[in-house]
Design a protein around this motif. Structure first.
Motif, PDB file in Angstrom:
ATOM      1  N   GLU A 115       0.839  -1.200   0.000  1.00  0.00           N
ATOM      2  CA  GLU A 115       0.000   0.000   0.000  1.00  0.00           C
ATOM      3  C   GLU A 115       0.872   1.247   0.000  1.00  0.00           C
ATOM      4  O   GLU A 115       1.893   1.316   0.683  1.00  0.00           O
ATOM      5  CB  GLU A 115      -0.933   0.010   1.207  1.00  0.00           C
ATOM      6  CG  GLU A 115      -1.973   1.121   1.153  1.00  0.00           C
ATOM      7  CD  GLU A 115      -3.026   0.986   2.228  1.00  0.00           C
ATOM      8  OE1 GLU A 115      -3.813   1.932   2.392  1.00  0.00           O
ATOM      9  OE2 GLU A 115      -3.077  -0.065   2.908  1.00  0.00           O
ATOM     10  N   GLU A 116       0.446   2.255  -0.770  1.00  0.00           N
ATOM     11  CA  GLU A 116       1.260   3.450  -0.942  1.00  0.00           C
ATOM     12  C   GLU A 116       1.052   4.461   0.179  1.00  0.00           C
ATOM     13  O   GLU A 116      -0.049   4.587   0.732  1.00  0.00           O
ATOM     14  CB  GLU A 116       0.946   4.112  -2.281  1.00  0.00           C
ATOM     15  CG  GLU A 116       1.487   3.343  -3.477  1.00  0.00           C
ATOM     16  CD  GLU A 116       1.319   4.113  -4.772  1.00  0.00           C
ATOM     17  OE1 GLU A 116       2.157   3.946  -5.661  1.00  0.00           O
ATOM     18  OE2 GLU A 116       0.345   4.898  -4.874  1.00  0.00           O
ATOM     19  N   ILE A 117       2.124   5.176   0.464  1.00  0.00           N
ATOM     20  CA  ILE A 117       2.080   6.287   1.413  1.00  0.00           C
ATOM     21  C   ILE A 117       2.615   7.539   0.732  1.00  0.00           C
ATOM     22  O   ILE A 117       3.300   7.471  -0.294  1.00  0.00           O
ATOM     23  CB  ILE A 117       2.937   6.011   2.667  1.00  0.00           C
ATOM     24  CG1 ILE A 117       4.402   5.784   2.269  1.00  0.00           C
ATOM     25  CG2 ILE A 117       2.385   4.864   3.474  1.00  0.00           C
ATOM     26  CD1 ILE A 117       5.376   5.894   3.409  1.00  0.00           C
ATOM     27  N   VAL A 118       2.281   8.680   1.314  1.00  0.00           N
ATOM     28  CA  VAL A 118       2.920   9.945   0.958  1.00  0.00           C
ATOM     29  C   VAL A 118       3.938  10.231   2.052  1.00  0.00           C
ATOM     30  O   VAL A 118       3.583  10.293   3.240  1.00  0.00           O
ATOM     31  CB  VAL A 118       1.900  11.090   0.864  1.00  0.00           C
ATOM     32  CG1 VAL A 118       2.614  12.403   0.534  1.00  0.00           C
ATOM     33  CG2 VAL A 118       0.839  10.787  -0.185  1.00  0.00           C
ATOM     34  N   HIS A 137       4.499  10.680   7.384  1.00  0.00           N
ATOM     35  CA  HIS A 137       4.043   9.561   6.555  1.00  0.00           C
ATOM     36  C   HIS A 137       2.538   9.430   6.734  1.00  0.00           C
ATOM     37  O   HIS A 137       2.056   9.333   7.866  1.00  0.00           O
ATOM     38  CB  HIS A 137       4.723   8.253   6.967  1.00  0.00           C
ATOM     39  CG  HIS A 137       6.218   8.337   7.020  1.00  0.00           C
ATOM     40  ND1 HIS A 137       6.891   8.818   8.131  1.00  0.00           N
ATOM     41  CD2 HIS A 137       7.164   8.015   6.109  1.00  0.00           C
ATOM     42  CE1 HIS A 137       8.194   8.774   7.890  1.00  0.00           C
ATOM     43  NE2 HIS A 137       8.390   8.296   6.672  1.00  0.00           N
ATOM     44  N   VAL A 138       1.805   9.423   5.622  1.00  0.00           N
ATOM     45  CA  VAL A 138       0.347   9.345   5.672  1.00  0.00           C
ATOM     46  C   VAL A 138      -0.132   8.412   4.553  1.00  0.00           C
ATOM     47  O   VAL A 138       0.417   8.444   3.440  1.00  0.00           O
ATOM     48  CB  VAL A 138      -0.285  10.753   5.526  1.00  0.00           C
ATOM     49  CG1 VAL A 138       0.158  11.421   4.233  1.00  0.00           C
ATOM     50  CG2 VAL A 138      -1.793  10.694   5.608  1.00  0.00           C
ATOM     51  N   PRO A 139      -1.107   7.537   4.808  1.00  0.00           N
ATOM     52  CA  PRO A 139      -1.621   6.665   3.742  1.00  0.00           C
ATOM     53  C   PRO A 139      -2.141   7.498   2.568  1.00  0.00           C
ATOM     54  O   PRO A 139      -2.913   8.440   2.756  1.00  0.00           O
ATOM     55  CB  PRO A 139      -2.763   5.902   4.432  1.00  0.00           C
ATOM     56  CG  PRO A 139      -2.417   5.942   5.885  1.00  0.00           C
ATOM     57  CD  PRO A 139      -1.758   7.272   6.103  1.00  0.00           C
ATOM     58  N   ARG A 140      -1.733   7.144   1.355  1.00  0.00           N
ATOM     59  CA  ARG A 140      -2.108   7.947   0.193  1.00  0.00           C
ATOM     60  C   ARG A 140      -3.619   7.949  -0.032  1.00  0.00           C
ATOM     61  O   ARG A 140      -4.173   8.936  -0.503  1.00  0.00           O
ATOM     62  CB  ARG A 140      -1.398   7.416  -1.056  1.00  0.00           C
ATOM     63  CG  ARG A 140      -1.569   8.351  -2.256  1.00  0.00           C
ATOM     64  CD  ARG A 140      -0.983   7.800  -3.513  1.00  0.00           C
ATOM     65  NE  ARG A 140      -1.086   8.761  -4.601  1.00  0.00           N
ATOM     66  CZ  ARG A 140      -0.859   8.469  -5.872  1.00  0.00           C
ATOM     67  NH1 ARG A 140      -0.508   7.236  -6.211  1.00  0.00           N
ATOM     68  NH2 ARG A 140      -0.982   9.394  -6.799  1.00  0.00           N
ATOM     69  N   ARG A 141      -4.300   6.856   0.320  1.00  0.00           N
ATOM     70  CA  ARG A 141      -5.741   6.774   0.091  1.00  0.00           C
ATOM     71  C   ARG A 141      -6.503   7.844   0.872  1.00  0.00           C
ATOM     72  O   ARG A 141      -7.623   8.212   0.496  1.00  0.00           O
ATOM     73  CB  ARG A 141      -6.258   5.384   0.463  1.00  0.00           C
ATOM     74  CG  ARG A 141      -5.956   4.963   1.880  1.00  0.00           C
ATOM     75  CD  ARG A 141      -6.499   3.587   2.219  1.00  0.00           C
ATOM     76  NE  ARG A 141      -5.829   3.010   3.362  1.00  0.00           N
ATOM     77  CZ  ARG A 141      -6.036   3.348   4.617  1.00  0.00           C
ATOM     78  NH1 ARG A 141      -6.917   4.296   4.904  1.00  0.00           N
ATOM     79  NH2 ARG A 141      -5.382   2.755   5.599  1.00  0.00           N
ATOM     80  N   LEU A 142      -5.922   8.361   1.963  1.00  0.00           N
ATOM     81  CA  LEU A 142      -6.605   9.401   2.736  1.00  0.00           C
ATOM     82  C   LEU A 142      -6.591  10.744   2.007  1.00  0.00           C
ATOM     83  O   LEU A 142      -7.557  11.507   2.075  1.00  0.00           O
ATOM     84  CB  LEU A 142      -5.956   9.551   4.110  1.00  0.00           C
ATOM     85  CG  LEU A 142      -6.084   8.363   5.063  1.00  0.00           C
ATOM     86  CD1 LEU A 142      -5.380   8.672   6.378  1.00  0.00           C
ATOM     87  CD2 LEU A 142      -7.547   8.020   5.306  1.00  0.00           C
ATOM     88  N   LEU A 143      -5.466  11.046   1.347  1.00  0.00           N
ATOM     89  CA  LEU A 143      -5.311  12.316   0.624  1.00  0.00           C
ATOM     90  C   LEU A 143      -4.696  12.023  -0.744  1.00  0.00           C
ATOM     91  O   LEU A 143      -3.531  12.339  -0.994  1.00  0.00           O
ATOM     92  CB  LEU A 143      -4.427  13.283   1.413  1.00  0.00           C
ATOM     93  CG  LEU A 143      -4.929  13.731   2.791  1.00  0.00           C
ATOM     94  CD1 LEU A 143      -3.835  14.451   3.562  1.00  0.00           C
ATOM     95  CD2 LEU A 143      -6.162  14.629   2.646  1.00  0.00           C
ATOM     96  N   PRO A 144      -5.463  11.413  -1.658  1.00  0.00           N
ATOM     97  CA  PRO A 144      -4.882  10.971  -2.937  1.00  0.00           C
ATOM     98  C   PRO A 144      -4.379  12.097  -3.819  1.00  0.00           C
ATOM     99  O   PRO A 144      -3.512  11.882  -4.672  1.00  0.00           O
ATOM    100  CB  PRO A 144      -6.051  10.223  -3.607  1.00  0.00           C
ATOM    101  CG  PRO A 144      -7.284  10.752  -2.944  1.00  0.00           C
ATOM    102  CD  PRO A 144      -6.885  11.069  -1.534  1.00  0.00           C
TER     103      PRO A 144
END
Length: 247
Positions: A115-118, A137-144
């Motif tokens: 799973e991707e992160i920013v 580090h934040v999950p990309r799905r939260l702020l695509p």
């Protein structure tokens, strides 16, 4: 009290009337004014430099740095903290990358494999002075649609709020560290300057991990403040029951 400790305390008293950036008189003049040798004065100044109370600039002199910024052990963002002190918060984005999460970040954010992160690296500022290096580090799905420019001089928590995401709780650890070469360049301090390492994992009210942050704060400009309360004194309880008579 040794002589140089007395001189140190005199200098600390003097700092109370100075503002950040004010310069001490030349070493020779200051030693004569206080009535001590230059060696004693230099030793006292060395201790103040180590404490972060003053800054020595080679070829220029010794300058007041102002009081350390203290952080209470409570949930608040860097931006809120600086504003509450009357300081202008700032953030400069140094790196911005979208990639699969590494093992440690994956575990902290409870992500699926791959799973991707920013991942964002920022320099945090207070009145334009570098205070900390932050790795977010934040999950990309939260702020695509998140971009590097979105975090330039912007509070991440305010950005989350704009997207309807609220942080409810955090777990944070603090430990001593030193500033490495690259960090020293960004923070404007010597290599191996003492620092504080913060690691924080934050969650929503539903328990969903929102962020994993690793921040290095300058030890000469930051300190931790705690408020302690003493528990109520223990009052012995009377022993109940009937006493038995010895035979």
């Amino acid at each position: 009290m040794t002589k140089y400790h007395a001189v140190r305390d005199l200098l600390l008293d003097r700092l109370e009337t100075m503002t950040p950036g004010d310069q001490f008189p030349p070493e020779r003049d200051l030693a004569q004014e206080i009535g001590v040798s230059r060696m004693t004065l230099r030793r006292a100044i060395d201790e103040l430099v180590a404490q972060g109370a003053v800054r020595r600039r080679h070829g220029s002199g010794v300058f007041a740095t102002g009081p350390k910024l203290d952080q209470a052990l409570a949930a608040s963002s860097f931006t809120e903290d600086m504003r509450a002190r009357g300081l202008k918060p700032g953030a400069h984005t140094l790196e911005f990358e979208v990639s699969p999460a590494g093992t440690r970040v994956q575990r902290q954010l409870q992500l699926s494999e791959g799973e991707e992160i920013v991942a964002v690296r920022r320099l945090r500022l207070a009145d334009d002075e570098p205070i900390a290096l932050e790795e977010l580090h934040v999950p990309r799905r939260l702020l695509p649609s998140l971009r590097a420019d979105d975090l330039e001089n912007q509070s991440f928590y305010e950005l989350l709020h704009q997207h309807g995401i609220e942080i409810s709780s955090s777990v944070q650890t603090i430990e001593p560290t030193v500033v490495e070469a690259e960090g020293a360049r960004h923070l404007g301090v010597p290599v191996h300057t003492p620092a504080l390492l913060f690691e924080r994992t934050s969650r929503s009210a539903q328990g969903t991990p929102i962020e994993f942050v690793r921040s290095v704060y300058r030890g000469d400009r930051y300190k931790i403040r705690t408020e302690l309360t003493m528990p109520a004194p223990h009052t012995p309880q009377p022993v109940s029951g009937k006493a038995r008579q010895k035979p």
